[in-house]
Design a protein around this motif. Structure first.
Motif: not given
Length: 260
Positions: A42, A44, A81, A84, A87-88, A90-92, A95, A97
């Motif tokens: 994860d 950020k 995004m 996903d 997503m808040q 951060y990247y999962f 996944r 990025m």
């Protein structure tokens, strides 16, 4: 007029003086430059990310560690995004990025222990998690930080900053050093000896293989491999090197013998 990829046409720029200038034009409307990959954890937004260059997958991780290469600063990519939506900030892990490698980056999170950003401040990041830090240029590399080729371009109220990130990202690099095998020694030492004298070759480096010649030529790993003492029956010059995997070869021993 020439065209470079999708960057558009440009006219050569004239410079005063006789210096030769090499480069590729980068237009402001093409900045920032970005690079894509896979989140290895994860990740950020606004963190320095690095990859393991020996891996088959470009997996970004926050911060850096021995052997990794810094690739840029993780950024929000609206296209990703949309796929996903949960997503808040951060990247999962696992996944796609995106990170910025060159250009102006807006930062809203940083390490407060090193001071607030000021225009012109030096930019660092924490090795363990990629959080950015700012100071007056004081070296903090021994405290777990790495310096970036970047500077604070503009401060933002109340707590943010814009930094200009250049390539390559890291400007402080340590040259790798490789140990060298110790030069062999000969016993007895060079000089006049009795016919039939046996010369022993040794090195203080454990586990080395010694190669030698007796015709005055420089030795290599293709020369005679030393296994038993060298018998002196006539005037000759022994030259020898010590070799060990993972180390640089030694300097050459030169020992000239005559018959007394």
């Amino acid at each position: 007029m020439a065209t470079y990829s999708n960057m558009g046409p440009f006219s050569p720029v004239s410079f005063k003086g006789n210096a030769k200038v090499n480069g590729v034009p980068v237009f402001v409307d093409k900045l920032p430059l970005t690079i894509g990959g896979i989140a290895g954890e994860d990740v950020k937004f606004g963190r320095i990310v690095s990859i393991n260059p020996t891996s088959n997958r470009r997996e970004f991780v926050m911060g850096t560690k021995a052997g990794n290469v810094v690739k840029g600063i993780s950024m929000l990519d609206p296209t990703i995004m949309r796929t996903d939506p949960a997503m808040q900030d951060y990247y999962f892990a696992g996944r796609p990025m995106t990170s910025i490698t060159f250009g102006i980056v807006e930062i809203n999170e940083y390490d407060l222990t090193q001071g607030a950003p000021m225009e012109g401040s030096t930019v660092w990041f924490r090795n363990k998690d990629g959080v950015l830090a700012f100071n007056d240029g004081t070296d903090i590399s021994t405290s777990g930080y790495t310096k970036l080729n970047a500077f604070v371009y503009e401060t933002l109220d109340p707590n943010g900053a814009k930094i200009f990130l250049n390539m390559p990202n890291i400007v402080t690099q340590t040259r790798e050093t490789v140990a060298e095998a110790e030069t062999p020694t000969a016993s007895p030492a060079a000089g006049a000896v009795n016919a039939g004298t046996e010369v022993t070759l040794t090195s203080t480096t454990p586990g080395v293989t010694i190669y030698y010649t007796v015709d005055g030529s420089d030795p290599s790993s293709g020369s005679i491999k030393y296994t038993t003492p060298v018998k002196i029956t006539a005037a000759c010059t022994i030259k020898a090197i010590a070799v060990k995997e993972g180390m640089d070869g030694s300097d050459i021993l030169t020992a000239a013998y005559t018959i007394s």
